[in-house]
Scaffold this motif. Structure first.
Motif, PDB file in Angstrom:
ATOM      1  N   PRO A 199      12.765  -4.081   3.695  1.00 59.45           N
ATOM      2  CA  PRO A 199      12.577  -4.647   2.357  1.00 59.45           C
ATOM      3  C   PRO A 199      12.450  -6.161   2.363  1.00 59.45           C
ATOM      4  N   VAL A 200      13.127  -6.840   3.292  1.00 58.92           N
ATOM      5  CA  VAL A 200      13.035  -8.304   3.372  1.00 58.92           C
ATOM      6  C   VAL A 200      11.597  -8.717   3.646  1.00 58.92           C
ATOM      7  N   ARG A 201      10.976  -8.078   4.592  1.00 58.42           N
ATOM      8  CA  ARG A 201       9.593  -8.423   4.964  1.00 58.42           C
ATOM      9  C   ARG A 201       8.625  -8.102   3.827  1.00 58.42           C
ATOM     10  N   ALA A 202       8.815  -6.954   3.189  1.00 58.92           N
ATOM     11  CA  ALA A 202       7.927  -6.578   2.094  1.00 58.92           C
ATOM     12  C   ALA A 202       8.034  -7.556   0.924  1.00 58.92           C
ATOM     13  N   MET A 203       9.263  -7.912   0.549  1.00 62.88           N
ATOM     14  CA  MET A 203       9.444  -8.814  -0.584  1.00 62.88           C
ATOM     15  C   MET A 203       8.967 -10.225  -0.269  1.00 62.88           C
ATOM     16  N   ALA A 204       8.964 -10.599   0.999  1.00 67.91           N
ATOM     17  CA  ALA A 204       8.407 -11.905   1.367  1.00 67.91           C
ATOM     18  C   ALA A 204       6.930 -11.977   0.992  1.00 67.91           C
ATOM     19  N   LEU A 205       6.183 -10.907   1.223  1.00 67.92           N
ATOM     20  CA  LEU A 205       4.766 -10.912   0.877  1.00 67.92           C
ATOM     21  C   LEU A 205       4.561 -10.901  -0.632  1.00 67.92           C
ATOM     22  N   VAL A 206       5.403 -10.186  -1.364  1.00 69.08           N
ATOM     23  CA  VAL A 206       5.306 -10.216  -2.824  1.00 69.08           C
ATOM     24  C   VAL A 206       5.559 -11.633  -3.329  1.00 69.08           C
ATOM     25  N   GLN A 207       6.625 -12.240  -2.856  1.00 73.65           N
ATOM     26  CA  GLN A 207       6.994 -13.597  -3.271  1.00 73.65           C
ATOM     27  C   GLN A 207       5.867 -14.591  -3.003  1.00 73.65           C
ATOM     28  N   LEU A 208       5.284 -14.527  -1.809  1.00 75.58           N
ATOM     29  CA  LEU A 208       4.270 -15.503  -1.418  1.00 75.58           C
ATOM     30  C   LEU A 208       2.905 -15.232  -2.037  1.00 75.58           C
ATOM     31  N   ALA A 209       2.730 -14.059  -2.653  1.00 77.35           N
ATOM     32  CA  ALA A 209       1.458 -13.752  -3.308  1.00 77.35           C
ATOM     33  C   ALA A 209       1.394 -14.229  -4.752  1.00 77.35           C
ATOM     34  N   LEU A 210       2.532 -14.589  -5.335  1.00 78.34           N
ATOM     35  CA  LEU A 210       2.586 -14.889  -6.769  1.00 78.34           C
ATOM     36  C   LEU A 210       2.149 -16.318  -7.088  1.00 78.34           C
ATOM     37  N   PRO A 211       1.613 -16.545  -8.283  1.00 80.27           N
ATOM     38  CA  PRO A 211       1.307 -17.914  -8.709  1.00 80.27           C
ATOM     39  C   PRO A 211       2.595 -18.730  -8.820  1.00 80.27           C
ATOM     40  N   GLY A 212       2.558 -19.965  -8.363  1.00 76.43           N
ATOM     41  CA  GLY A 212       3.729 -20.822  -8.441  1.00 76.43           C
ATOM     42  C   GLY A 212       4.181 -21.297  -7.081  1.00 76.43           C
ATOM     43  N   THR A 319       7.655   1.060  -2.718  1.00 75.45           N
ATOM     44  CA  THR A 319       9.098   1.241  -2.522  1.00 75.45           C
ATOM     45  C   THR A 319       9.494   2.717  -2.609  1.00 75.45           C
ATOM     46  N   SER A 320       8.513   3.599  -2.583  1.00 74.59           N
ATOM     47  CA  SER A 320       8.807   5.032  -2.621  1.00 74.59           C
ATOM     48  C   SER A 320       9.118   5.530  -1.221  1.00 74.59           C
ATOM     49  N   ALA A 321       9.392   6.815  -1.114  1.00 68.86           N
ATOM     50  CA  ALA A 321       9.735   7.423   0.170  1.00 68.86           C
ATOM     51  C   ALA A 321       8.528   8.016   0.888  1.00 68.86           C
ATOM     52  N   GLU A 322       7.336   7.898   0.289  1.00 71.84           N
ATOM     53  CA  GLU A 322       6.136   8.516   0.853  1.00 71.84           C
ATOM     54  C   GLU A 322       5.014   7.501   0.983  1.00 71.84           C
ATOM     55  N   PRO A 323       4.094   7.704   1.935  1.00 69.26           N
ATOM     56  CA  PRO A 323       2.915   6.834   2.013  1.00 69.26           C
ATOM     57  C   PRO A 323       2.042   7.011   0.775  1.00 69.26           C
ATOM     58  N   VAL A 324       1.350   5.933   0.380  1.00 69.35           N
ATOM     59  CA  VAL A 324       0.434   5.989  -0.757  1.00 69.35           C
ATOM     60  C   VAL A 324      -0.878   5.338  -0.340  1.00 69.35           C
ATOM     61  N   PRO A 325      -1.998   5.701  -1.012  1.00 68.65           N
ATOM     62  CA  PRO A 325      -3.285   5.105  -0.639  1.00 68.65           C
ATOM     63  C   PRO A 325      -3.291   3.597  -0.878  1.00 68.65           C
ATOM     64  N   SER A 335       3.391  -5.998   5.762  1.00 66.04           N
ATOM     65  CA  SER A 335       4.741  -6.246   6.261  1.00 66.04           C
ATOM     66  C   SER A 335       5.143  -5.262   7.354  1.00 66.04           C
ATOM     67  N   ARG A 336       4.446  -4.148   7.438  1.00 66.52           N
ATOM     68  CA  ARG A 336       4.618  -3.170   8.506  1.00 66.52           C
ATOM     69  C   ARG A 336       3.234  -2.677   8.892  1.00 66.52           C
ATOM     70  N   PRO A 337       3.068  -2.080  10.078  1.00 72.43           N
ATOM     71  CA  PRO A 337       1.743  -1.596  10.479  1.00 72.43           C
ATOM     72  C   PRO A 337       1.185  -0.586   9.483  1.00 72.43           C
ATOM     73  N   VAL A 338      -0.086  -0.719   9.215  1.00 69.54           N
ATOM     74  CA  VAL A 338      -0.800   0.163   8.282  1.00 69.54           C
ATOM     75  C   VAL A 338      -1.892   0.891   9.061  1.00 69.54           C
ATOM     76  N   ALA A 339      -1.987   2.208   8.837  1.00 66.28           N
ATOM     77  CA  ALA A 339      -3.007   3.005   9.521  1.00 66.28           C
ATOM     78  C   ALA A 339      -3.524   4.083   8.587  1.00 66.28           C
ATOM     79  N   GLY A 340      -4.761   4.433   8.759  1.00 68.15           N
ATOM     80  CA  GLY A 340      -5.333   5.543   8.020  1.00 68.15           C
ATOM     81  C   GLY A 340      -5.498   5.297   6.534  1.00 68.15           C
ATOM     82  N   GLY A 341      -5.573   4.075   6.135  1.00 73.13           N
ATOM     83  CA  GLY A 341      -5.792   3.773   4.724  1.00 73.13           C
ATOM     84  C   GLY A 341      -4.598   4.049   3.826  1.00 73.13           C
ATOM     85  N   LEU A 343      -0.486   3.041   2.685  1.00 67.05           N
ATOM     86  CA  LEU A 343       0.575   2.039   2.689  1.00 67.05           C
ATOM     87  C   LEU A 343       1.896   2.767   2.927  1.00 67.05           C
ATOM     88  N   PRO A 344       2.575   2.492   4.055  1.00 69.82           N
ATOM     89  CA  PRO A 344       3.809   3.228   4.366  1.00 69.82           C
ATOM     90  C   PRO A 344       4.936   2.903   3.385  1.00 69.82           C
TER      91      PRO A 344
END
Length: 352
Positions: A199-212, A319-325, A335-341, A343-344
């Motif tokens: 979650p730390v790595r994922a939220m870092a990308l959310v934080q750095l993507a926002l305006p401001g 933030t769910s328990a399953e991969p999503v497109p 924030s983590r390796p992505v494969a097959g189109g 998002l883990p």
């Protein structure tokens, strides 16, 4: 749904989208061997700060020092040479009649501004002082005529897409100063393994993507906890990992941090430090990082995706328990390796 205020600005001030790196000086690097970090220690490690890719250093824990000291002058000169601004974290009540005697000596010494402790400024006393010093900035909390509003809204929201989206909406949809997003109050009292950093790595990308602007705290880029003073682990295989030459026990620097030192993470392309460096480089150079608001796309439960308006940047979070497109677009970073189109779980990604 679009959230945010104001149009894109040409010629925006340097702090508009700045990444500020707060250094607790006493816990960063100790040069004189007394077991406490110092300005000379920071100056010796300034190359690392430049390598990280931030725009400004915020000095914490030195407000009682001498603004005319040789150590500070040397640090400021070297920071300017590296293209870094320098601010001071200051516990001053701006509602006092005249904060000038506290602020002006530091401004005269060449500081680029302040990060003030949470206070209210109903009389705009700080703004009156800063009016005499062009191009300086104040990061503040609460109510005040700040340039940037420090906010822990993302940290408080936790790691759940719905609350995080609500926090973003509330900040970007409100009136007031430009946001300075922070995550330094994460409840991670001890990092035991890399899986805990998902979650730390994922939220870092959310934080750095926002305006401001963005406010980081030293050690955050290593995945270390941000709720207390953390002595920076630099290199080696035992405590204090290059923080100091002082001998003795270092209970505040656990031996199991050996994989979390700067040295270890710089050599690992999959480390949290490498993720931050890559993200900061993309953020500062990719043309998609513009737009003063965000618009949301439809997304599966416990997920979201937003686009910076007026740009092609998309940030997706699962933030769910399953991969999503994945949303359509070129994958810039994840924030983590992505494969097959897909998002883990526990992953954020940038696309353009």
């Amino acid at each position: 749904m679009q959230v945010g205020n104001g149009p894109d600005l040409d010629g925006a001030p340097w702090w508009w989208d700045a990444v500020c790196y707060q250094v607790d000086v006493g816990a960063f690097a100790d040069v004189d061997g007394d077991g406490v970090g110092d300005l000379e220690g920071l100056r010796a490690r300034l190359g690392y700060v430049e390598l990280l890719g931030v725009d400004a250093v915020v000095l914490a824990g030195v407000a009682g020092g001498d603004p005319n000291s040789t150590e500070l002058a040397d640090l400021l000169a070297e920071a300017r040479g590296a293209g870094l601004r320098v601010l001071l974290a200051l516990d001053v009540d701006p509602a006092r009649t005249d904060p000038g005697p506290v602020l002006r000596p530091w401004l005269d010494a060449g500081l680029d501004g302040f990060h003030l402790a949470p206070r209210n400024d109903p009389n705009d006393a700080v703004a009156a002082v800063l009016a005499d010093y062009p191009d300086r900035v104040v990061i503040g909390s609460g109510t005040g005529n700040w340039h940037l509003l420090f906010g822990l809204d993302l940290a408080v929201a936790g790691f759940s897409a719905g609350p995080v989206q609500n926090a973003i909406d509330a900040v970007l949809g409100g009136e007031g100063p430009r946001p300075a997003w922070a995550m330094a109050s994460r409840d991670t009292s001890r990092i035991r393994d890399h899986a805990a950093l998902t979650p730390v790595r994922a939220m870092a990308l959310v934080q750095l993507a926002l305006p401001g602007a963005v406010c980081l705290r030293h050690g955050e880029e290593l995945g270390l906890p941000g709720t207390e003073r953390i002595r920076m682990p630099w290199e080696g295989d035992r405590s204090p990992f290059g923080f100091s030459t002082a001998q003795g026990d270092w209970p505040s620097i656990p031996d199991d941090w050996v994989e979390f030192t700067v040295e270890a993470q710089l050599e690992d392309p999959d480390s949290t430090l490498s993720l931050y460096r890559h993200a900061l480089e993309i953020r500062s150079t990719h043309p998609a990082f513009v737009g003063e608001s965000v618009e949301w796309f439809g997304a599966p439960e416990d997920c979201f995706a937003f686009r910076r308006t007026g740009s092609s940047l998309i940030c997706a979070l699962n933030t769910s328990a399953e991969p999503v497109p994945l949303p359509p677009g070129e994958l810039l970073l994840s924030s983590r390796p992505v494969a097959g189109g897909a998002l883990p779980p526990g992953t954020a990604a940038w696309l353009a």
